[in-house]
Design a protein around this motif. Structure first.
Motif, PDB file in Angstrom:
ATOM      1  N   TYR A   1       0.767  -1.199   0.133  1.00 33.13           N
ATOM      2  CA  TYR A   1      -0.053  -0.063   0.073  1.00 33.13           C
ATOM      3  C   TYR A   1       1.058   1.077  -0.115  1.00 33.13           C
ATOM      4  O   TYR A   1       0.634   2.210  -0.821  1.00 33.13           O
ATOM      5  CB  TYR A   1      -0.941  -0.197   1.154  1.00 33.13           C
TER       6      TYR A   1
ATOM      7  N   GLY B   1       2.450   1.973  -3.388  1.00 32.86           N
ATOM      8  CA  GLY B   1       1.223   2.683  -4.253  1.00 32.86           C
ATOM      9  C   GLY B   1       1.210   3.721  -4.108  1.00 32.86           C
ATOM     10  O   GLY B   1       0.948   4.798  -4.949  1.00 32.86           O
ATOM     11  N   THR B   2       1.216   4.387  -2.772  1.00 36.62           N
ATOM     12  CA  THR B   2       1.152   6.028  -2.586  1.00 36.62           C
ATOM     13  C   THR B   2       2.507   6.678  -3.154  1.00 36.62           C
ATOM     14  O   THR B   2       2.421   7.919  -3.079  1.00 36.62           O
ATOM     15  CB  THR B   2       1.070   6.283  -1.022  1.00 36.62           C
TER      16      THR B   2
ATOM     17  N   GLY C   1       3.752   6.019  -5.868  1.00 36.85           N
ATOM     18  CA  GLY C   1       3.478   6.025  -7.288  1.00 36.85           C
ATOM     19  C   GLY C   1       3.884   4.777  -7.948  1.00 36.85           C
ATOM     20  O   GLY C   1       3.881   4.552  -9.415  1.00 36.85           O
ATOM     21  N   LEU C   2       4.074   3.634  -7.432  1.00 35.65           N
ATOM     22  CA  LEU C   2       4.307   2.422  -7.993  1.00 35.65           C
ATOM     23  C   LEU C   2       3.123   1.853  -8.366  1.00 35.65           C
ATOM     24  O   LEU C   2       2.151   1.321  -7.538  1.00 35.65           O
ATOM     25  CB  LEU C   2       5.266   1.349  -7.051  1.00 35.65           C
ATOM     26  N   GLU C   3       2.994   1.189  -9.673  1.00 28.86           N
ATOM     27  CA  GLU C   3       1.866   0.581 -10.313  1.00 28.86           C
ATOM     28  C   GLU C   3       2.148  -0.931 -10.344  1.00 28.86           C
ATOM     29  O   GLU C   3       3.268  -1.167 -10.463  1.00 28.86           O
ATOM     30  CB  GLU C   3       1.267   1.223 -11.573  1.00 28.86           C
ATOM     31  N   GLY C   4       1.204  -1.557 -10.354  1.00 23.55           N
ATOM     32  CA  GLY C   4       1.388  -3.024 -10.317  1.00 23.55           C
ATOM     33  C   GLY C   4       1.689  -3.454 -11.887  1.00 23.55           C
ATOM     34  O   GLY C   4       1.530  -2.668 -12.754  1.00 23.55           O
TER      35      GLY C   4
ATOM     36  N   TYR D   1       1.829  -8.770  -6.041  1.00 24.59           N
ATOM     37  CA  TYR D   1       0.534  -7.981  -6.069  1.00 24.59           C
ATOM     38  C   TYR D   1       0.257  -7.690  -7.310  1.00 24.59           C
ATOM     39  O   TYR D   1       1.079  -7.303  -8.096  1.00 24.59           O
ATOM     40  CB  TYR D   1       1.006  -6.897  -5.051  1.00 24.59           C
TER      41      TYR D   1
ATOM     42  N   ASP E   1      -1.705  -4.821  -7.762  1.00 25.15           N
ATOM     43  CA  ASP E   1      -1.437  -3.475  -7.408  1.00 25.15           C
ATOM     44  C   ASP E   1      -1.515  -3.261  -6.020  1.00 25.15           C
ATOM     45  O   ASP E   1      -1.219  -3.924  -5.360  1.00 25.15           O
ATOM     46  CB  ASP E   1      -2.868  -2.717  -8.237  1.00 25.15           C
ATOM     47  N   ALA E   2      -1.460  -2.022  -5.579  1.00 22.12           N
ATOM     48  CA  ALA E   2      -1.047  -1.733  -4.173  1.00 22.12           C
ATOM     49  C   ALA E   2      -2.155  -2.231  -3.120  1.00 22.12           C
ATOM     50  O   ALA E   2      -1.998  -2.396  -1.957  1.00 22.12           O
ATOM     51  CB  ALA E   2      -0.998  -0.309  -4.067  1.00 22.12           C
ATOM     52  N   ARG E   3      -3.342  -2.576  -3.626  1.00 20.91           N
ATOM     53  CA  ARG E   3      -4.399  -3.014  -2.821  1.00 20.91           C
ATOM     54  C   ARG E   3      -4.677  -4.449  -2.875  1.00 20.91           C
ATOM     55  O   ARG E   3      -5.664  -4.986  -2.178  1.00 20.91           O
ATOM     56  CB  ARG E   3      -5.667  -2.280  -2.884  1.00 20.91           C
TER      57      ARG E   3
ATOM     58  N   ARG F   1      12.747  -1.465  -5.217  1.00 18.69           N
ATOM     59  CA  ARG F   1      12.076  -0.154  -5.164  1.00 18.69           C
ATOM     60  C   ARG F   1      11.718   0.084  -3.641  1.00 18.69           C
ATOM     61  O   ARG F   1      11.581  -0.600  -2.676  1.00 18.69           O
ATOM     62  CB  ARG F   1      10.544  -0.223  -5.706  1.00 18.69           C
TER      63      ARG F   1
END
Length: 222
Positions: A101, A104-105, A107-110, A128, A130-132, A171
């Motif tokens: 999560y 994702g905040t 800026g990393l996209e899945g 993942y 994505d972040a969620r 990352r």
């Protein structure tokens, strides 16, 4: 809503307060050997920064791991004690989900993966979308054994930093953040997603490093 979040499943001893909209206060220190010493002072610090007392908390959020035996238990036991004293619920979340999560905040996209240090030259990890959205169950493996599975994916966390040969695209963030864990919990609570939480029980994935001796040495006269 006022959530007190904490996580001690990694070397980061991290605490945060979240009011349902934003992080009110947070504290993080990285020290793999002092979880028990650092956690309660960190709680005091974030409460003082927010100008609040512990009895203002309406819910606890705690990282359940995966993580090494001793450090992980510090956060879980503390959260359980606070919840019992305050009469409020405890919401468990996978520690790896908090790191995802946070990524994702930033800026990393899945898709991507998260890997933390499991010691013994192993990592705790998960993939993942994505972040969620976690798409695999948390596992513990040697980096060399999963390098092919994760080839081409960015990998978040200290595990990626420790084993650059297996995870060349490391990352941020490197360490867990209770602020991200609290924000994820607040988002799920606002959506009524109770299924998004875990029981506040430790996720070890393997036996503890410390073992009870199988054969005790006889030290008394026969």
């Amino acid at each position: 809503m006022l959530l007190l979040a904490m996580d001690t499943a990694t070397p980061a001893v991290t605490v945060a307060l979240h009011d349902g909209e934003t992080v009110v206060a947070q504290s993080s220190q990285v020290d793999a050997r002092r979880h028990g010493e650092l956690l309660l002072p960190a709680v005091d610090r974030v409460l003082h920064e927010a100008g609040l007392k512990l009895d203002a908390v309406t819910g606890l959020v705690v990282g359940v791991g995966p993580g090494p035996y001793t450090g992980l238990r510090v956060g879980l036991v503390t959260a359980a004690a606070f919840a019992s004293a305050l009469g409020v619920p405890v919401h468990g979340l996978c520690t790896l989900d908090g790191l995802a999560y946070a990524a994702g905040t930033e800026g990393l996209e899945g898709p991507f993966a998260v890997a933390t240090d499991a010691r013994r030259k192993e990592v705790y990890w998960a993939r993942y979308a994505d972040a969620r959205t976690r798409v695999t169950e948390p596992s513990v493996d040697r980096p060399v054994d999963i390098a092919e599975q994760l080839a081409g994916l960015p990998v978040v966390g200290a595990g990626a930093r420790l084993y650059p040969g297996a995870f060349p695209d490391a990352r941020e963030p490197e360490h867990q953040s209770a602020a991200a864990l609290a924000a994820l919990a607040a988002e799920r609570l606002a959506a009524g997603d109770e299924d998004g939480f875990l029981e506040p029980l430790p996720m070890y994935l393997r036996r503890p490093d410390a073992q009870v001796p199988k054969n005790y040495k006889v030290v008394t006269p026969q």
